[in-house]
Design a protein around this motif. Structure first.
Motif, PDB file in Angstrom:
ATOM      1  N   ARG A  34      -6.320  -3.585   8.416  1.00  0.00           N
ATOM      2  CA  ARG A  34      -7.295  -4.462   7.747  1.00  0.00           C
ATOM      3  C   ARG A  34      -8.390  -4.882   8.715  1.00  0.00           C
ATOM      4  NH1 ARG A  34      -9.091  -9.345   7.177  1.00  0.00           N
ATOM      5  NH2 ARG A  34      -7.749 -10.177   8.823  1.00  0.00           N
ATOM      6  N   ARG A  35      -7.984  -5.279   9.928  1.00  0.00           N
ATOM      7  CA  ARG A  35      -8.980  -5.746  10.895  1.00  0.00           C
ATOM      8  C   ARG A  35      -9.912  -4.621  11.345  1.00  0.00           C
ATOM      9  NH1 ARG A  35      -6.497 -10.479  14.818  1.00  0.00           N
ATOM     10  NH2 ARG A  35      -5.196 -11.503  13.228  1.00  0.00           N
ATOM     11  N   LEU A  36      -9.424  -3.380  11.266  1.00  0.00           N
ATOM     12  CA  LEU A  36     -10.279  -2.237  11.609  1.00  0.00           C
ATOM     13  C   LEU A  36     -11.130  -1.784  10.421  1.00  0.00           C
ATOM     14  CD1 LEU A  36      -7.818  -0.099  13.788  1.00  0.00           C
ATOM     15  CD2 LEU A  36      -9.810  -1.392  14.580  1.00  0.00           C
ATOM     16  N   GLY A  37     -10.962  -2.428   9.277  1.00  0.00           N
ATOM     17  CA  GLY A  37     -11.791  -2.121   8.118  1.00  0.00           C
ATOM     18  C   GLY A  37     -11.266  -1.031   7.212  1.00  0.00           C
ATOM     19  N   HIS A  38     -10.001  -0.641   7.363  1.00  0.00           N
ATOM     20  CA  HIS A  38      -9.442   0.450   6.557  1.00  0.00           C
ATOM     21  C   HIS A  38      -8.682  -0.046   5.324  1.00  0.00           C
ATOM     22  CE1 HIS A  38     -10.552   3.048   9.827  1.00  0.00           C
ATOM     23  NE2 HIS A  38      -9.686   2.491  10.671  1.00  0.00           N
ATOM     24  N   ALA A  39      -7.959  -1.144   5.452  1.00  0.00           N
ATOM     25  CA  ALA A  39      -7.115  -1.656   4.368  1.00  0.00           C
ATOM     26  C   ALA A  39      -7.639  -3.010   3.909  1.00  0.00           C
ATOM     27  CB  ALA A  39      -5.667  -1.779   4.837  1.00  0.00           C
ATOM     28  N   ASP A  40      -7.206  -3.423   2.712  1.00  0.00           N
ATOM     29  CA  ASP A  40      -7.635  -4.731   2.208  1.00  0.00           C
ATOM     30  C   ASP A  40      -6.496  -5.746   2.302  1.00  0.00           C
ATOM     31  OD1 ASP A  40      -5.922  -4.180   0.044  1.00  0.00           O
ATOM     32  OD2 ASP A  40      -7.563  -3.501  -1.244  1.00  0.00           O
ATOM     33  N   ALA A  41      -6.841  -6.992   2.010  1.00  0.00           N
ATOM     34  CA  ALA A  41      -5.871  -8.078   2.129  1.00  0.00           C
ATOM     35  C   ALA A  41      -4.715  -7.910   1.144  1.00  0.00           C
ATOM     36  CB  ALA A  41      -6.569  -9.418   1.910  1.00  0.00           C
ATOM     37  N   GLU A  42      -4.985  -7.316  -0.016  1.00  0.00           N
ATOM     38  CA  GLU A  42      -3.928  -7.108  -1.012  1.00  0.00           C
ATOM     39  C   GLU A  42      -2.835  -6.190  -0.469  1.00  0.00           C
ATOM     40  OE1 GLU A  42      -3.418  -5.415  -5.601  1.00  0.00           O
ATOM     41  OE2 GLU A  42      -5.411  -5.681  -4.717  1.00  0.00           O
ATOM     42  N   PHE A  43      -3.251  -5.161   0.268  1.00  0.00           N
ATOM     43  CA  PHE A  43      -2.279  -4.238   0.854  1.00  0.00           C
ATOM     44  C   PHE A  43      -1.438  -4.943   1.911  1.00  0.00           C
ATOM     45  CE2 PHE A  43      -1.445  -0.517   3.828  1.00  0.00           C
ATOM     46  CZ  PHE A  43      -0.470   0.042   3.017  1.00  0.00           C
ATOM     47  N   VAL A  44      -2.073  -5.791   2.712  1.00  0.00           N
ATOM     48  CA  VAL A  44      -1.332  -6.563   3.707  1.00  0.00           C
ATOM     49  C   VAL A  44      -0.319  -7.474   3.006  1.00  0.00           C
ATOM     50  CG1 VAL A  44      -1.495  -8.278   5.561  1.00  0.00           C
ATOM     51  CG2 VAL A  44      -3.243  -6.482   5.348  1.00  0.00           C
ATOM     52  N   ALA A  45      -0.753  -8.125   1.930  1.00  0.00           N
ATOM     53  CA  ALA A  45       0.132  -9.023   1.192  1.00  0.00           C
ATOM     54  C   ALA A  45       1.315  -8.263   0.589  1.00  0.00           C
ATOM     55  CB  ALA A  45      -0.648  -9.739   0.096  1.00  0.00           C
ATOM     56  N   GLN A  46       1.071  -7.030   0.143  1.00  0.00           N
ATOM     57  CA  GLN A  46       2.157  -6.226  -0.423  1.00  0.00           C
ATOM     58  C   GLN A  46       3.277  -6.021   0.590  1.00  0.00           C
ATOM     59  OE1 GLN A  46       1.061  -2.161  -1.499  1.00  0.00           O
ATOM     60  NE2 GLN A  46       2.604  -2.138  -3.140  1.00  0.00           N
ATOM     61  N   HIS A  47       2.915  -5.829   1.854  1.00  0.00           N
ATOM     62  CA  HIS A  47       3.926  -5.688   2.905  1.00  0.00           C
ATOM     63  C   HIS A  47       4.785  -6.952   2.997  1.00  0.00           C
ATOM     64  CE1 HIS A  47       1.535  -2.245   4.098  1.00  0.00           C
ATOM     65  NE2 HIS A  47       2.406  -1.947   5.054  1.00  0.00           N
ATOM     66  N   GLY A  48       4.134  -8.107   2.973  1.00  0.00           N
ATOM     67  CA  GLY A  48       4.876  -9.351   3.065  1.00  0.00           C
ATOM     68  C   GLY A  48       5.789  -9.580   1.880  1.00  0.00           C
ATOM     69  N   GLU A  49       5.313  -9.221   0.687  1.00  0.00           N
ATOM     70  CA  GLU A  49       6.118  -9.405  -0.525  1.00  0.00           C
ATOM     71  C   GLU A  49       7.360  -8.524  -0.498  1.00  0.00           C
ATOM     72  OE1 GLU A  49       3.239  -8.444  -3.452  1.00  0.00           O
ATOM     73  OE2 GLU A  49       2.066 -10.282  -3.110  1.00  0.00           O
ATOM     74  N   LEU A  50       7.195  -7.264  -0.091  1.00  0.00           N
ATOM     75  CA  LEU A  50       8.341  -6.354  -0.032  1.00  0.00           C
ATOM     76  C   LEU A  50       9.329  -6.786   1.050  1.00  0.00           C
ATOM     77  CD1 LEU A  50       6.451  -2.957  -0.480  1.00  0.00           C
ATOM     78  CD2 LEU A  50       8.094  -3.941  -2.093  1.00  0.00           C
ATOM     79  N   ALA A  51       8.797  -7.238   2.175  1.00  0.00           N
ATOM     80  CA  ALA A  51       9.671  -7.702   3.260  1.00  0.00           C
ATOM     81  C   ALA A  51      10.503  -8.888   2.794  1.00  0.00           C
ATOM     82  CB  ALA A  51       8.829  -8.080   4.476  1.00  0.00           C
ATOM     83  N   SER A  52       9.854  -9.863   2.189  1.00  0.00           N
ATOM     84  CA  SER A  52      10.569 -11.056   1.727  1.00  0.00           C
ATOM     85  C   SER A  52      11.574 -10.720   0.637  1.00  0.00           C
ATOM     86  CB  SER A  52       9.562 -12.097   1.222  1.00  0.00           C
ATOM     87  OG  SER A  52       8.711 -12.510   2.279  1.00  0.00           O
ATOM     88  N   ALA A  53      11.203  -9.792  -0.276  1.00  0.00           N
ATOM     89  CA  ALA A  53      12.131  -9.385  -1.341  1.00  0.00           C
ATOM     90  C   ALA A  53      13.386  -8.747  -0.767  1.00  0.00           C
ATOM     91  CB  ALA A  53      11.433  -8.417  -2.301  1.00  0.00           C
ATOM     92  N   GLY A  54      13.232  -8.070   0.382  1.00  0.00           N
ATOM     93  CA  GLY A  54      14.375  -7.445   1.033  1.00  0.00           C
ATOM     94  C   GLY A  54      15.116  -8.354   1.991  1.00  0.00           C
ATOM     95  N   GLY A  55      14.677  -9.619   2.091  1.00  0.00           N
ATOM     96  CA  GLY A  55      15.380 -10.580   2.929  1.00  0.00           C
ATOM     97  C   GLY A  55      14.987 -10.566   4.391  1.00  0.00           C
ATOM     98  N   ILE A  56      13.832  -9.979   4.724  1.00  0.00           N
ATOM     99  CA  ILE A  56      13.382  -9.909   6.118  1.00  0.00           C
ATOM    100  C   ILE A  56      12.031 -10.611   6.242  1.00  0.00           C
ATOM    101  CG2 ILE A  56      12.710  -8.408   8.040  1.00  0.00           C
ATOM    102  CD1 ILE A  56      14.477  -6.235   6.800  1.00  0.00           C
TER     103      ILE A  56
END
Length: 370
Positions: A279-301
């Motif tokens: 995201r900071r390099l301009g390739h991904a958006d904030a939604e994609f970053v948030a998706q990582h956090g949501e999946l991590a939390s759903a898996g208990g990590i």
């Protein structure tokens, strides 16, 4: 057991997957007609499955010996391999022997390297007992152990004659290890097989309780994901490098934790860091970053560097990542696997790697720390 053939260039081997199929595992080992079976496991797995499996092999297939090593990443080194080699030879190992790797990724790598070195190569069979091993490490020809300067820096490439996996052996896994394994499934979904993501979001459980059907689905999908990028890249030096998504920071966190952070958990945090770097390099958006956090939390990590891990040590290990040398990176940069979105891998030429300023990566690690 359902059988799938794993193919990587000129290397191929059967992967047999079932539930409550110990009888079939012993029968398959017997059909390989070995002069002796050397079951390698850590001390914990030895108590759970090693003694029983070795006794059954000895009774039904041929002479069998159980050899154990201490549990955990700190013992995944050349000294352990050397000790096991001496013990196997003392018990009569010869060129017709089979090394049976019974355990998770640590044992699989130790036993794999041992098999590749004994007599310059003796047969190897994986009987994985963790989710990470079933869907990740046994699907690779990479056999490596750790060095002082990082994970998996000393090793070789060597293929098993087959993999025999029984999801019943996952029932004794502590939640920590189950979460670790599902973290690798998330990696496969994000980096290679985004068609998995909807079901993935629905089946992930913070409690880490999964039934056999869900586990067989996750393993089968991960088999397909890995096959997609390694069928023409058995050494994982081209397209297969995408499997390293999350591993640059993930390995550093795991190594800096002295084994307190499980591999897959480190990868989950490493993916969150990689997404923010992208995201900071301009390739991904904030939604994609948030998706990582949501999946991590759903898996208990939690998608953060745990408070007990020394962040300074994490940043030190970033410089020793095992992908160094694939790219002619500018000074002060390190190559990373980055995504612009699910399944959208960034490339430099034909390689799924991007040179990333270490200073930027370190900033993101600092921001991700608890």
């Amino acid at each position: 057991m359902q059988s799938t053939t794993v193919v990587m260039e000129d290397a191929s081997f059967p992967y047999r997957l079932g539930s409550d199929c110990a009888d079939e595992i012993v029968a398959r080992l017997g059909e390989l007609d070995a002069s002796g079976y050397f079951v390698i496991s850590d001390t914990t797995v030895a108590g759970l499955y090693g003694h029983d499996l070795t006794a059954r092999i000895h009774k039904e297939a041929g002479p069998a010996v159980l050899l154990t090593h201490e549990e955990g990443e700190p013992h995944k080194g050349l000294a352990t391999v050397s000790t096991l080699a001496e013990q196997a030879l003392e018990h009569g190992a010869d060129r017709r022997a089979i090394i049976v790797a019974l355990g998770g990724g640590v044992t699989g790598n130790i036993a794999g390297l041992l098999a590749s070195l004994l007599f310059r190569g003796t047969r190897l069979v994986h009987v994985p007992t963790t989710v990470v091993a079933m869907l990740d490490s046994v699907l690779s020809l990479k056999q490596a152990v750790n060095a002082t300067y990082g994970k998996n820096l000393v090793g070789t490439f060597y293929q098993p004659v087959e993999v025999l996996a029984d999801t019943a052996m996952l029932r004794t896994l502590p939640p920590r290890e189950m979460r670790s394994g599902m973290g690798e499934v998330v990696k496969n979904a994000l980096a290679i097989r985004p068609s998995m993501l909807d079901r993935m979001a629905n089946v992930l459980e913070p409690s880490a309780r999964y039934d056999d059907e869900t586990l067989r689905w996750a393993i089968a999908e991960s088999l397909a994901a890995k096959a997609a990028v390694t069928h023409a890249d058995k050494r994982e030096r081209g397209a297969g490098l995408v499997l390293e998504y999350g591993h640059t920071a993930g390995h550093a966190i795991e190594h800096a934790s002295h084994g307190r952070v499980a591999h897959g958990a480190g990868v989950v945090v490493g993916m969150a860091i990689a997404a923010e770097v992208s995201r900071r390099l301009g390739h991904a958006d904030a939604e994609f970053v948030a998706q990582h956090g949501e999946l991590a939390s759903a898996g208990g990590i939690p998608p953060t560097v745990p408070a007990h891990v020394d962040v300074a040590r994490v940043k030190t290990w970033l410089s020793y990542d095992n992908k160094r040398g694939y790219l002619d990176s500018p000074q002060g940069h390190t190559p990373m696997v980055l995504l612009a979105g699910p399944g959208r891998v960034l490339h430099t030429g034909s390689l799924p790697l991007v040179p990333v300023p270490l200073a930027l990566l370190e900033e993101v690690v600092d921001a991700t720390a608890e």
